[in-house]
Design an enzyme around this catalytic site. Sequence first.
Site: not given
Length: 381
Positions: A127, A362
Amino acid sequence: MFPHFEEVHMLVKKTVREFVERRVEPNARRIDQGWYPRELLREMGALGLLAPHAPPEYGGPGLDFRSMVLVVEEVAKSSPALATVTEVQGVMIVHNLMHYAAPEARERWLQPAVRGEKIIAFALSEPCCGSDAFSLETKAEKIGGTWVINGTKLWITSGMYADAFLVAARTGSPEEKHKTVTLFLVERGKCVEVTPVAVMGMRGTGTAEVKFRDCEVGDDAVVGGVNGAFKVVLDDLNNGRMCVGAIGLGIAQGAIREALSYTKKRRAFGTTIINFQAVQHHLASIAARIEAVRGVVYTAAYFRDKGSELFPLYAQVAKYLGSRLAVDAARTAMQVMGGYGYSTDSKVEMLYRDAKATEIYEGANEIILNTIFRLFEKHET
Ligand SMILES: Cc1cc2nc3c(=O)[nH]c(=O)nc-3n(C[C@H](O)[C@H](O)[C@H](O)COP(=O)(O)OP(=O)(O)OC[C@H]3O[C@@H](n4cnc5c(N)ncnc54)[C@H](O)[C@@H]3O)c2cc1C
C-alpha cells in the site's frame, strides 16, 4: 519467419495457437467475469507452455525466452488476463526459483510450478510503495533460527489463489533501502490472509491484498540470499517487462482482428465500412505500429537469449511501446466499431480495460521512461 526465430519457435507458436483456439478463446469471457483459469494453467504446464525456458530436469521443455514471448503474445490475443498470470508464473517465479532458490525449495516447488500444478504469486508492491518498491515496510526478523514475516502486500496477481508467495521483506535498516530487502518463499497457510481487490481490467487474475501475520520460515525459504532481493528483482523485472511488451503486442493484434472482422460486415451509406479510407487509415496506423513493436519485442527476446548487454534497454522499450500500442489499438478498434465496440458484448471493450493495466504494472510507464533514459545515455556514451 521473423529472422530472430528458428524452426522450434514456429512449433511453439503452432502449439500455443492451437491451445488458444481450443481452450482460451472459448473461456476468455469467463475469465473476464472473474473465473481464475487454474485448469488452463495446468493444461499449459502439461504442454510446456507455462515456462518454456525451464529445462527438462524441472519439468520444462528446455527452450528459451523467445518461446516465452511467443506464448504470452498468442495468449494475450484472446485473454490478456491469462497471459498476465502466465507471465508472472513463468518468468517472475520459475526463472527466479531456478536461478536463486535454495536446493530444498527448488526441489519442492519448481516442477509443480513449471507444470502449473502449484501457482506462486510475486509479492513486491505494498500500500505504501509501488514505484518506490524498495521503501517497502513488510518486515522479516530472525528470531532464534526462524524468520518471522509481517506486513501487507497489494495488487498481487494470483494472490487470491496462489499456493505460495515470493515475498519481498525488509531485513535490516529501512535507511539502507534496497540493500536490506530479502525475498522469501512463503507457503499459503493460516498466517496468510487474502482479500480480493476489484479492478477495471485483467479480471480473473485473482488480484488481492495479501497480509502476512507472523509467518515463520527457515533459511531454505530465502531466495537470492539475505539482503539480495534487489539484484533478483531487477533481473525479474527486465524479463517481465519484455513479456509485458509481448502482452501489449498480443492485445493490439486481438483488437485489430476484431475490428477487421466487424468493419468487413458492418454496412453504412451503401457499402461496408471497411471501404472508407478513414477506417482503413485508422487500422493501417495501428498495423504499422504492430510491426514496429514486434521487431522490438522479438529483438529483446533474442538479446535475452544471446546474453546481449542491450537486453535491459530493449526490455524497457518493449514494455513502454507495447503497452502504449495496446491501449491505442484497443481504443482505435473501439472507434471503428462504433456503439458495438463500446458495448460489453464486444471483445474490444474487454481488451481496452485490460490494455490499460499494461501501462501500470511491472513499473508504471513513467518509471520505465526514467530507466530508458538512464540506459539510453549509457549506451550513447
Ligand atoms: C493489474 C495489476 C496487477 C499487478 N500485479 C502485481 C503483482 O503481481 N505483484 C506486485 O508486486 N505488484 C503488482 N502490481 C503493482 C504494480 O507493479 C504497481 O501498481 C506499479 O508498480 C505502480 O505502483 P503504484 O500503484 O504504487 O503507483 P505509484 O508508485 O503511487 O505511482 C503513481 C504515479 O506516480 C508516478 N511516479 C511515481 N514515482 C515517479 C517517479 N520517480 N518519476 C515519475 N513518475 C513517478 C507513477 O509513474 C504513477 O504514474 C500490479 C498492479 C496492477 C494494476
